[in-house]
Design a protein around this motif. Structure first.
Motif, mmCIF file in Angstrom:
data_model
loop_
_atom_site.group_PDB
_atom_site.id
_atom_site.type_symbol
_atom_site.label_atom_id
_atom_site.label_comp_id
_atom_site.label_asym_id
_atom_site.label_seq_id
_atom_site.Cartn_x
_atom_site.Cartn_y
_atom_site.Cartn_z
ATOM 1 N N VAL A 112 0.831 -1.204 0.000
ATOM 2 C CA VAL A 112 0.000 0.000 0.000
ATOM 3 C C VAL A 112 0.865 1.254 0.000
ATOM 4 C CG1 VAL A 112 -1.688 1.335 1.337
ATOM 5 C CG2 VAL A 112 -1.959 -1.140 1.074
ATOM 6 N N ASP A 113 1.924 1.263 0.801
ATOM 7 C CA ASP A 113 2.795 2.438 0.870
ATOM 8 C C ASP A 113 3.420 2.735 -0.491
ATOM 9 O OD1 ASP A 113 2.627 2.621 3.864
ATOM 10 O OD2 ASP A 113 3.601 0.687 3.707
ATOM 11 N N ARG A 114 3.904 1.706 -1.149
ATOM 12 C CA ARG A 114 4.519 1.897 -2.461
ATOM 13 C C ARG A 114 3.483 2.315 -3.506
ATOM 14 N NH1 ARG A 114 9.040 -3.001 -2.858
ATOM 15 N NH2 ARG A 114 10.345 -2.218 -1.151
ATOM 16 N N MET A 115 2.288 1.773 -3.387
ATOM 17 C CA MET A 115 1.221 2.150 -4.301
ATOM 18 C C MET A 115 0.939 3.646 -4.216
ATOM 19 S SD MET A 115 -2.545 0.334 -4.446
ATOM 20 C CE MET A 115 -1.800 -1.226 -3.935
ATOM 21 N N ILE A 116 0.820 4.146 -2.993
ATOM 22 C CA ILE A 116 0.535 5.572 -2.792
ATOM 23 C C ILE A 116 1.737 6.419 -3.187
ATOM 24 C CG2 ILE A 116 -0.039 7.310 -1.039
ATOM 25 C CD1 ILE A 116 -1.571 4.944 0.384
ATOM 26 N N MET A 117 2.925 5.918 -2.923
ATOM 27 C CA MET A 117 4.146 6.600 -3.337
ATOM 28 C C MET A 117 4.158 6.817 -4.852
ATOM 29 S SD MET A 117 7.945 5.035 -2.767
ATOM 30 C CE MET A 117 9.413 5.757 -3.504
ATOM 31 N N LEU A 118 3.763 5.789 -5.601
ATOM 32 C CA LEU A 118 3.703 5.893 -7.059
ATOM 33 C C LEU A 118 2.601 6.852 -7.502
ATOM 34 C CD1 LEU A 118 4.232 2.142 -7.994
ATOM 35 C CD2 LEU A 118 5.670 4.024 -8.775
ATOM 36 N N LEU A 119 1.443 6.749 -6.884
ATOM 37 C CA LEU A 119 0.317 7.604 -7.266
ATOM 38 C C LEU A 119 0.605 9.080 -7.008
ATOM 39 C CD1 LEU A 119 -2.635 5.396 -5.986
ATOM 40 C CD2 LEU A 119 -2.254 6.089 -8.361
ATOM 41 N N LYS A 120 1.376 9.360 -5.972
ATOM 42 C CA LYS A 120 1.725 10.752 -5.657
ATOM 43 C C LYS A 120 3.020 11.183 -6.331
ATOM 44 C CE LYS A 120 -0.223 13.149 -3.419
ATOM 45 N NZ LYS A 120 -1.305 14.074 -3.823
ATOM 46 N N ASN A 121 3.649 10.261 -7.081
ATOM 47 C CA ASN A 121 4.942 10.548 -7.724
ATOM 48 C C ASN A 121 5.933 11.085 -6.695
ATOM 49 O OD1 ASN A 121 6.761 10.697 -9.871
ATOM 50 N ND2 ASN A 121 6.214 12.797 -10.363
ATOM 51 N N GLU A 122 5.964 10.407 -5.556
ATOM 52 C CA GLU A 122 6.788 10.820 -4.427
ATOM 53 C C GLU A 122 7.999 9.895 -4.333
ATOM 54 O OE1 GLU A 122 8.654 12.438 -1.865
ATOM 55 O OE2 GLU A 122 6.684 13.405 -1.963
ATOM 56 N N PRO A 123 9.225 10.400 -4.501
ATOM 57 C CA PRO A 123 10.398 9.529 -4.492
ATOM 58 C C PRO A 123 10.765 8.966 -3.123
ATOM 59 C CG PRO A 123 11.063 11.828 -4.717
ATOM 60 C CD PRO A 123 9.574 11.804 -4.820
ATOM 61 N N ASN A 124 10.285 9.569 -2.043
ATOM 62 C CA ASN A 124 10.627 9.130 -0.690
ATOM 63 C C ASN A 124 9.382 8.571 -0.019
ATOM 64 O OD1 ASN A 124 11.313 8.839 2.026
ATOM 65 N ND2 ASN A 124 12.608 10.646 2.042
ATOM 66 N N ILE A 125 9.406 7.287 0.302
ATOM 67 C CA ILE A 125 8.229 6.625 0.855
ATOM 68 C C ILE A 125 7.807 7.203 2.204
ATOM 69 C CG2 ILE A 125 9.388 4.772 2.143
ATOM 70 C CD1 ILE A 125 7.308 2.844 0.867
ATOM 71 N N ARG A 126 8.752 7.794 2.948
ATOM 72 C CA ARG A 126 8.414 8.338 4.263
ATOM 73 C C ARG A 126 7.440 9.513 4.164
ATOM 74 N NH1 ARG A 126 13.806 7.036 4.596
ATOM 75 N NH2 ARG A 126 14.596 9.139 4.255
ATOM 76 N N GLU A 127 7.389 10.149 2.990
ATOM 77 C CA GLU A 127 6.525 11.317 2.818
ATOM 78 C C GLU A 127 5.042 10.976 2.771
ATOM 79 O OE1 GLU A 127 7.347 14.404 2.989
ATOM 80 O OE2 GLU A 127 9.516 14.186 3.016
ATOM 81 N N ILE A 128 4.706 9.709 2.567
ATOM 82 C CA ILE A 128 3.278 9.357 2.469
ATOM 83 C C ILE A 128 2.815 8.522 3.671
ATOM 84 C CG2 ILE A 128 3.125 9.614 -0.025
ATOM 85 C CD1 ILE A 128 3.505 6.177 1.520
ATOM 86 N N ILE A 129 3.632 8.527 4.739
ATOM 87 C CA ILE A 129 3.296 7.834 5.978
ATOM 88 C C ILE A 129 3.105 8.871 7.069
ATOM 89 C CG2 ILE A 129 4.145 6.198 7.710
ATOM 90 C CD1 ILE A 129 5.787 4.893 5.438
ATOM 91 N N ALA A 130 2.043 8.718 7.851
ATOM 92 C CA ALA A 130 1.725 9.742 8.853
ATOM 93 C C ALA A 130 2.854 9.923 9.863
ATOM 94 C CB ALA A 130 0.419 9.386 9.568
ATOM 95 N N PHE A 131 3.322 8.835 10.436
ATOM 96 C CA PHE A 131 4.369 8.910 11.452
ATOM 97 C C PHE A 131 5.492 7.930 11.108
ATOM 98 C CE2 PHE A 131 0.463 10.196 13.666
ATOM 99 C CZ PHE A 131 0.845 11.448 14.105
ATOM 100 N N PRO A 132 6.338 8.278 10.159
ATOM 101 C CA PRO A 132 7.387 7.353 9.727
ATOM 102 C C PRO A 132 8.598 7.370 10.645
ATOM 103 C CG PRO A 132 7.551 9.385 8.486
ATOM 104 C CD PRO A 132 6.350 9.539 9.390
ATOM 105 N N MET A 133 9.345 6.281 10.618
ATOM 106 C CA MET A 133 10.675 6.276 11.215
ATOM 107 C C MET A 133 11.649 6.923 10.237
ATOM 108 S SD MET A 133 11.125 2.576 13.025
ATOM 109 C CE MET A 133 10.042 2.017 14.347
ATOM 110 N N ASN A 134 12.796 7.345 10.742
ATOM 111 C CA ASN A 134 13.806 7.873 9.834
ATOM 112 C C ASN A 134 14.578 6.716 9.214
ATOM 113 O OD1 ASN A 134 15.674 6.994 11.734
ATOM 114 N ND2 ASN A 134 16.343 9.025 12.331
ATOM 115 N N LYS A 135 15.568 7.028 8.391
ATOM 116 C CA LYS A 135 16.288 5.972 7.672
ATOM 117 C C LYS A 135 17.118 5.094 8.593
ATOM 118 C CE LYS A 135 19.942 9.260 6.424
ATOM 119 N NZ LYS A 135 20.624 9.925 5.280
ATOM 120 N N ASN A 136 17.301 5.500 9.854
ATOM 121 C CA ASN A 136 18.011 4.685 10.841
ATOM 122 C C ASN A 136 17.056 3.932 11.759
ATOM 123 O OD1 ASN A 136 20.652 5.458 10.011
ATOM 124 N ND2 ASN A 136 20.395 7.407 11.076
#
Length: 581
Positions: free
Chosen positions: A527-551
């Motif tokens: 689902v996250d990747r699906m929304i990432m593609l639909l929003k043309n967003e290169p960073n998956i963290r941008e479409i998650i309400a409360f994401p963790m950082n890359k660490n």
């Protein structure tokens, strides 16, 4: 009542009405004789205009991002703002109340939060989400998930929630473990996927199952992979074959991408075997927007004098209409060496189809003729080569293909290019240990069943496994499941697991399959990747309400963090001190 209307709904038809709105104090323009300020809520922005001295003094005392309510008359604006839906009206206030005062200095401007450092944005994510751009992404995500649920229900699937606390099993990634308080020394695991549960539902007589499933894997972050937790549209069908799954999921994804994007998307997804994908694209998740194709030219160079081609697999890419400088080619060599290769060899063809530069002096007339034909080279083109071991050469060529496509800006715009990748190998050799292991889902049915397991070289056995790929991103994996316990035992035996391991690690499935299991198959698009593609967003963290950082840190909640000795004692855990060099 805090409000009679939200900040996005008032229009010129509401002129002269007395209303109450509530939200955050967004912007303030103090012109002295008059003050304009806007109130922002989830739904939009409304302007308020103040001219009397008492109210102006009150507004000047309110800090931005405080929550307020405004009661007043709706009037027509003398200078309409066509950029917002409420731009034809404004409110003259009768009463302004402060509901929640902002007492701290803002770490960033709400409207410009995307320009701030990611760690700061994640620490103050509750402020970052006030940015209308971010709010819209979360709202968009909600709409997509609702649409997916509706489609699955219309297709007769039953939504069922599977457990979060379960047992650890060898499914590929590292588990997140949860120690048990009442069973000392034992652990639950957060599910990497609801794999065993959805298969058990099929044995239970549930015909079609789905859920928006949370999955937990202790993996490193990537631009298209959020660490720790992600969600997938998990589905399974009883008495189903590969084609049944394809028909359902292809229709669901096509309708979803048509509903939420204006980009081009084809209704039928082409099918590419794993072998063909690696040969032509150098990847099992090919970006079909890129027109470049990889060719194997090992045979053409079998008698070549080029030393670094000797005893190597050689892959080539032909690029027509090439007008880049030498530095472009040098950068490709640097790119490939940084990714574990030995560089990029090349030659150019000028407008007269004459060779120039690179390895030209080592190319015979016969090799030139064969390469021009195979690579489809035309005047003003370049041929690019990578040479390496059998397993490395295709992957390096795939990386080169992607890098050249980006560098030449030849990747199609505003399109979604889906494809099915099918016929995955059942097993592969672990590069580190040299041992056989499952290359995909261990619960998959081998093509040919027991006979294939008994008679074929394991590396020649194909599985009924499939992926959906879109624009170079793996959107989902799926398979026809192995529902026969004898075939399962043999399949795991080849991968180095004895029957006792299968029975102990997968006791529920192992036992369930003895009680009449239906053939079944499924898939689980992310689902996250699906929304990432639909929003043309290169960073998956941008479409998650409360994401963790890359660490894999939650900077907002300060997780992971330390716990008390009492908490550790309750779950029978003692910390081990690790010495750092």
């Amino acid at each position: 009542m805090y409000r009679t209307n939200n900040c996005g709904e008032l229009r010129i038809a509401d002129e002269n009405k007395v209303v109450t709105i509530a939200g955050w104090l967004d912007t303030v323009r103090d012109l002295g004789a008059v003050i304009f300020f806007t109130v922002r809520d989830f739904y939009g922005i409304t302007q308020v205009v103040v001219s009397d001295e008492t109210t102006k003094a009150q507004v000047r005392d309110i800090t931005r991002e405080s929550t307020i309510s405004v009661k007043g008359k709706v009037v027509k604006r003398s200078d309409p703002n066509k950029n917002i839906p409420t731009g034809e009206i404004e409110i003259i206030p009768e009463e302004i109340k402060v509901l929640g005062k902002c007492t701290e200095l803002l770490p960033f401007e709400i409207g410009n939060s995307l320009e701030s450092r990611e760690d700061l944005r994640l620490k103050y994510r509750f402020l970052d989400l006030r940015n209308p751009i971010n709010k819209e992404k979360i709202e968009f995500r909600s709409k997509v998930i609702s649409f997916l649920r509706k489609q699955m229900a219309e297709k007769g699937f039953t939504e069922i929630q599977t457990p979060i606390l379960t047992s650890s099993s060898p499914e590929g990634a590292r588990d997140y473990l949860v120690p048990s308080r009442i069973h000392p020394g034992k652990f639950y695991a957060l599910p990497q996927a609801p794999q065993q549960f959805k298969q058990l539902l099929m044995v239970s007589g549930i015909d079609k199952y789905f859920q928006i499933a949370p999955c937990f894997r202790d993996e490193d972050a990537r631009a298209d992979r959020s660490p720790g937790e992600f969600y997938q549209l998990d589905m399974e069908m009883a008495f189903a074959e590969q084609e049944d799954v394809f028909a359902v999921m292809q229709d669901v994804l096509y309708k979803t991408f048509k509903e939420f994007s204006t980009w081009e998307v084809e209704k039928e997804f082409p099918r590419i075997t794993y072998k063909e994908a690696m040969e032509k694209y150098g990847s099992d998740k090919p970006d079909l927007r890129n027109p470049l194709i990889i060719n194997d030219v090992t045979e053409i160079f079998k008698n070549s004098e080029i030393s670094f081609f000797k005893d190597k697999v050689i892959k080539a890419i032909g690029v027509n209409n090439f007008d880049k400088p030498r530095s472009f080619l040098d950068n490709l060599t640097t790119f490939i060496t940084e990714n574990g290769g030995k560089g990029v060899s090349w030659f150019k063809l000028n407008e007269n189809m004459e060779l120039a530069g690179g390895i030209t002096k080592y190319i015979s007339d016969e090799e030139k003729t064969k390469l021009i034909e195979l690579l489809g080279l035309k005047p003003n083109s370049v041929a690019l080569f990578v040479a390496d071991e059998k397993d490395k050469a295709p992957k390096l060529a795939g990386l080169l293909r992607n890098e050249v496509g980006r560098g030449l800006d030849i990747i199609e715009k505003d399109v979604y290019r889906f494809c099915w990748i099918v016929d995955f190998p059942m097993y592969e050799v672990n590069e580190d240990t040299g041992e056989l292991e499952f290359s995909h889902n261990p619960f998959s049915m081998p093509q040919g069943g027991m006979e294939a397991l008994k008679t074929k070289d394991p590396l020649d056995i194909l599985a009924y496994q499939y992926d959906i790929v879109c624009n170079g991103i793996e959107l989902s994996s799926g398979a026809v499941r192995n529902h026969d316990s004898e075939i399962m035992i043999e399949a795991f035996k080849i991968a180095g697991y004895g029957e006792e391991v299968v029975e102990s690690k997968f006791p529920a499935l192992f036992n369930a399959f003895k009680f009449g299991a239906p053939p079944h198959a499924g898939i689980a698009p992310g689902v996250d990747r699906m929304i990432m593609l639909l929003k043309n967003e290169p960073n998956i963290r941008e479409i998650i309400a409360f994401p963790m950082n890359k660490n894999a840190q939650d900077l907002l909640m300060n997780a992971p963090n330390v716990v008390t000795e009492k908490q550790l004692d309750e779950i029978h855990i003692a910390l081990k001190t690790i010495k750092k060099d």
